[in-house]
Enzyme design. Sequence first.
Site, PDB file in Angstrom:
ATOM      1  CE  LYS A  53       2.215 -40.910 -27.637  1.00  0.00           C
ATOM      2  NZ  LYS A  53       2.604 -40.360 -28.932  1.00  0.00           N
ATOM      3  CD  GLN A  97       0.796 -38.447 -31.698  1.00  0.00           C
ATOM      4  OE1 GLN A  97       1.206 -38.416 -30.541  1.00  0.00           O
ATOM      5  NE2 GLN A  97       0.833 -39.545 -32.416  1.00  0.00           N
ATOM      6  CG  ASP A 120       8.312 -38.747 -29.951  1.00  0.00           C
ATOM      7  OD1 ASP A 120       8.081 -39.679 -29.147  1.00  0.00           O
ATOM      8  OD2 ASP A 120       7.420 -38.118 -30.541  1.00  0.00           O
TER       9      ASP A 120
END
Length: 291
Positions: A53, A97, A120
């Site tokens: 990322k 994460q 997200d």
Amino acid sequence: MATVIDGKAVAASVRERVRGEVEVLTGELGRPPGLATVLVGDDPASAIYVRRKHEACEEAGIRSFDHNPDASICQDELLDLVGELNDNDDVDGILVQLPLPDHLDQAPIIAALDPGKDVDGLTPTSAGLLARGEPGLVPATPQGVMELIGSAGVDPEGREAVIVGRSNLVGRPLFSLLLGANATVTVCHSRTRDLGEVCRRAEILVAAAGQPKLVTGDMIRPGATVIDVGTNRTADGLVGDVDFEGAKEVAGAITPVPGGVGPMTIAMLLVNTVQAARARHDDSVHMGRSV
Ligand code: NAP
């Protein structure tokens, strides 16, 4: 024989588009858009995802802020970190994460994210907006699935779409996206009685169950567009939820694993970061503030 949808190529074109948008936005903001990542501990698979990322951000001109607290961090300390990132004006997107170590309670941490920075798309606010068909940040993987369906020249409107899997990360948001695109959508899960029978109705079939080769050729309607989200590490290597060899004989278009949905996820995360930065900037102009 099905056309194989090239996720790497579609993702590359999305990333190219993002690069252009980042250049414009950087001029407007007087700084690059920023994405903060929070990786708790040192799980090797998570570390690889986060590194990819960061690399993608760098290539797109997005600044990344890397936070890697020790696995022993407690709930309150992690909530404090999220709070700091919420307040940091140089940060437009925050990504925690997952999965988190077992001693941490994931739901309140996700819920603490500023929904305007929730790249997200996992906060209850983002999920609620999507379920209501209102604008907001949408999880990257299902957004990538929609992009791949479009790249195959398929318009979901009026079509029978079947999703295998009902997770908050993939199946549920995809249901809202396909419904929003006017498909007639069925969602299957582990209690679905005759999976094959339901799948055979699908003109668009998305497999997101995490079960290697669950969907076989005989479960596919001839000419269907088949998108395989599954990423299963097996003794034979990385395999999808669809038996690719059998399915490609029947489907009209199909994504491979790897090289299908996988590359789209990071590309759409970049899209979300730009969307979040743009929305924050527009809000601040509207409110007479500078970001
Ligand atoms: P998940 O949270 O484990 O959810 C799996 C879903 O599939 C559940 O709804 C489950 O039903 C359903 N399911 C499991 N076995 C089934 C069966 N035999 N028949 C019908 N439905 C079944 O998984 P996820 O997070 O959505 O991920 C799904 C897959 O996509 C995984 O392989 C994951 O690695 C992959 N993935 C890939 C990407 C990418 O970037 N390529 C991103 C995210 C996920 P119940 O609800 O009844 O348990």
